[in-house]
Scaffold this active site. Sequence first.
Site, PDB file in Angstrom:
ATOM      1  N   HIS A  89      39.111  27.985  39.614  1.00  0.00           N
ATOM      2  CA  HIS A  89      38.790  29.484  39.425  1.00  0.00           C
ATOM      3  C   HIS A  89      38.722  29.305  37.558  1.00  0.00           C
ATOM      4  CE1 HIS A  89      39.779  33.847  39.004  1.00  0.00           C
ATOM      5  NE2 HIS A  89      39.899  33.277  37.694  1.00  0.00           N
ATOM      6  N   GLU A  90      38.913  28.465  37.232  1.00  0.00           N
ATOM      7  CA  GLU A  90      38.514  27.757  36.189  1.00  0.00           C
ATOM      8  C   GLU A  90      37.717  27.041  35.558  1.00  0.00           C
ATOM      9  OE1 GLU A  90      40.593  30.268  33.515  1.00  0.00           O
ATOM     10  OE2 GLU A  90      42.030  30.382  34.675  1.00  0.00           O
ATOM     11  N   HIS A 101      34.550  29.718  35.640  1.00  0.00           N
ATOM     12  CA  HIS A 101      34.366  30.360  33.993  1.00  0.00           C
ATOM     13  C   HIS A 101      33.984  28.929  33.612  1.00  0.00           C
ATOM     14  CE1 HIS A 101      36.694  33.915  34.901  1.00  0.00           C
ATOM     15  NE2 HIS A 101      37.459  33.603  34.872  1.00  0.00           N
ATOM     16  N   GLU A 136      33.924  36.893  35.877  1.00  0.00           N
ATOM     17  CA  GLU A 136      35.061  36.827  36.665  1.00  0.00           C
ATOM     18  C   GLU A 136      34.884  36.561  38.613  1.00  0.00           C
ATOM     19  OE1 GLU A 136      38.468  36.733  35.948  1.00  0.00           O
ATOM     20  OE2 GLU A 136      39.147  36.692  37.514  1.00  0.00           O
TER      21      GLU A 136
END
Lengths: 500, 500
Positions: free
Chosen positions: B263-264, B267, B293
């Site tokens: 997830h990170e 980003h 997101e």
Amino acid sequence: MPSELISELRERLGQVADLNATIALLQWDQEVCMPPKGAQARGRQLATVSAMAHRMFTDERVGALLNELRSGSVVSPDDRVLVEESLRDYERATKLPEVFVERFAEEQSRAYEAWTRSREQDDFAIFRPHLETMFDLLRQKTDYFGYAGSPYNALLDEYERGMTVEQLNPIFADLAKRQSALVSRIALSDTQADGVWMKGEWDANAQWGLTLGILGDMGYDFEAGRQDKSVHPFSTSFDLYDVRVTTRVNPNELFSALTGSMHEGGHALYEQGFREEDRRTPLAQGTSMGMHESQSRMWENMIGRSLPFWERYAPAYQGQFPGRLDNVSTEQMFRAINRVEPSFIRVEADECTYNLHIILRYELETALIEGRMKVSEVPEAWNAKMKQYLGVDVPSDAVGCLQDIHWSHGLVGYFPTYALGNLYAAQLFEAMSASLPDIWGQVEAGNFGGILGWLRTHVHVHGRRKTAPEIVRTSTGSEPSSEPYMRYLTEKYSSLYGLS
Amino acid sequence: MPSELISELRERLGQVADLNATIALLQWDQEVCMPPKGAQARGRQLATVSAMAHRMFTDERVGALLNELRSGSVVSPDDRVLVEESLRDYERATKLPEVFVERFAEEQSRAYEAWTRSREQDDFAIFRPHLETMFDLLRQKTDYFGYAGSPYNALLDEYERGMTVEQLNPIFADLAKRQSALVSRIALSDTQADGVWMKGEWDANAQWGLTLGILGDMGYDFEAGRQDKSVHPFSTSFDLYDVRVTTRVNPNELFSALTGSMHEGGHALYEQGFREEDRRTPLAQGTSMGMHESQSRMWENMIGRSLPFWERYAPAYQGQFPGRLDNVSTEQMFRAINRVEPSFIRVEADECTYNLHIILRYELETALIEGRMKVSEVPEAWNAKMKQYLGVDVPSDAVGCLQDIHWSHGLVGYFPTYALGNLYAAQLFEAMSASLPDIWGQVEAGNFGGILGWLRTHVHVHGRRKTAPEIVRTSTGSEPSSEPYMRYLTEKYSSLYGLS
């Protein structure tokens, strides 16, 4: 109302302190965490925040507040010292014209670049013109700052407030003679330390664990700090409650992580010992570079290289490297970590030779600033003094007068503080020992509370409220002197090397 | 001369960017490195640097430069978008009176403190008056900013530029109905995932190693970033070449470090993909929270929770936990990481239920801002919607309307961007799949170059040069829509749960 003025002053100084802490974090991260490609942006971030910190501190309003408060009469003694110390910084910061500061910074970059190449190619001629410009600029700097006696005093004052060439010359001349003689006698001794057993690989994690344990024993507060790894060990502080150290772990060296860690730990304990109410003010700083260095050197050398210390920690080492050190006695470790060996390189020097490296640099720096020597004469003078003080022939300028980064940065007047650190450390340690008769028993028990307590009370808690000579005077009853250091060296190394 | 004006603008924006990077470092260090006692000073450092960044950016000279450049005609297209985007930020930053900003910050502290107690004691009454004040202030904020249609649009615009309640209402109403129906059907399915084999301890170092390996495979540049551990995973950026991620490793959970890390990483890949020439300008930012997101959710869910991904990485897991996963099939891992289970807590929600948590919050927020609901009615409305959308009875406000930190910080208009991220991700992924016919073969081979290349070209490289709807439109040929997400969900979960 003085109380309103002082509040405004404190708020402004507090913001400058916040920015300085931020600069320190940017630098810490650069050495410890930053990924390699981040360097360019980090340079810009540092430039921006540094410029803002400078602009904020040199704001005319700060000067007006300081001068009004100085001339006022209703300022408390606590606030008065804050005003005086801040005014001292303010005057230094505003004495240099902006155009000179820029010119100096530009020459720093150029000189640093030239120095790197000069050292790589072992060719002093590359660095020489830049070193000449740098010393020209430094002489201009002394004129801007003003001085009494030697112009070198104006530079020295930045790192070692109140210390002068007139005080240092006799001290250093005497030290040079006596340390040089001691080194000669050691070289002739039959009792030389054996370090063969130190060869080989020493597990990095085990070394790291030992440094953490000993830092903790010293009283370093890990809730208000942390240790990391970096190429060059250093300590830094963002606040009374965030003081960090780094060390370097080299698997080929058994003791260098420990000595580095204790050295930086000594600096950090100083910074963890300032007064709560001095936070975010210029008072929460080491009073001089020499006094700061006295703290690191006392822990690293006077404690960390003592026999009682090794009585305590030899078993810890044996435990961390199972089977490897079973046949090595405490005495052998103690001897190995105190081996005296004249070399060309300052940063590898032992206790007996270290000051000689410093005095050599000091003598060249003062001669250059006072106009008694030309930059072109530096290599020859360097090599002659190395022969005179240490008895060694310097094989090349790369490991001679080009070895240190300092001059390329215009850091002149800084070297003597390293030697002063040794002198202060020994002088303070003598006084401490007198008031802690069981000091070596405590060290042997790994109990450093008494030592730290004494340093807290006599040195740390004052921050900049006392100068280095004042601290020495009030806690030892004597003026700063080289006698205690020579006593310490002579006693320790006579015993180690069987000198009569 | 426009070229001189643009240079001055760029220099000023660059310094603001340097300060913002410095703020990000102060925050990163706070979460990752800072010793506990450092918190108080860190708060002050952040306040000082934030105030300076704000003051520097809202300087009248910046406004004058921007307005002069906007009205000028000789500005290049590249500079024009810089001027427009900067002006947008400038106007938002200067529209709020300073006294209002201070009032808001004060209420944030008070509301946060009250929210913490309120949640601990499971007593909404403690938080209620602060939430009322917060929504009063937020309504004032909408007046300062101005809006067309719903006042909520003024808040939404800060996080998701150009998105409106009028666009969102029909999309979210439709999604709520369809996702809710899907969840009900899944609950009745006989094919439920078995997670018993996941119980137990999973070595933290082994998990950590897997996250690093997969981040590397994704194309994250470790020379321009690093991964660390923190309590709450996050990503941050100090420059194009220094973009960092964190994750949390919990030995009781087999997959949470991986999903957090991907997830990170999503980003971070966005931030590592901006244009070189946009560094130190407001253009080097994600174009909206929703688009940001979309990147994290695409990597975490659409790729990281796909069967081909597990065909590739199941053996890596088996290798890292020798003997533990030999009898667990790829299919079992794939099912376990996609288990659907309605719960009270948003941050633990699976893909099928996540948007329902968001839509609930969005409906309450809009009703409160538009004056159609009172704060006192929140708990009852919350619980009713949880029952309606997820079929669960909320046992207490602590795990109900008090679970999120957002409202205590005045973060209203932010939640919908999480759901928009899911929608954008699915829509972009459909277009990407059409242009990369072998996409799943590449994933199964651990080759993410094609995916990253597509995202770089269509999303990352634009920074703020295109809005989120523009990116969706130009790269998919359609307006933002919920259809691709519903297609994705229905297909994936019908297969997983044997729905006809």
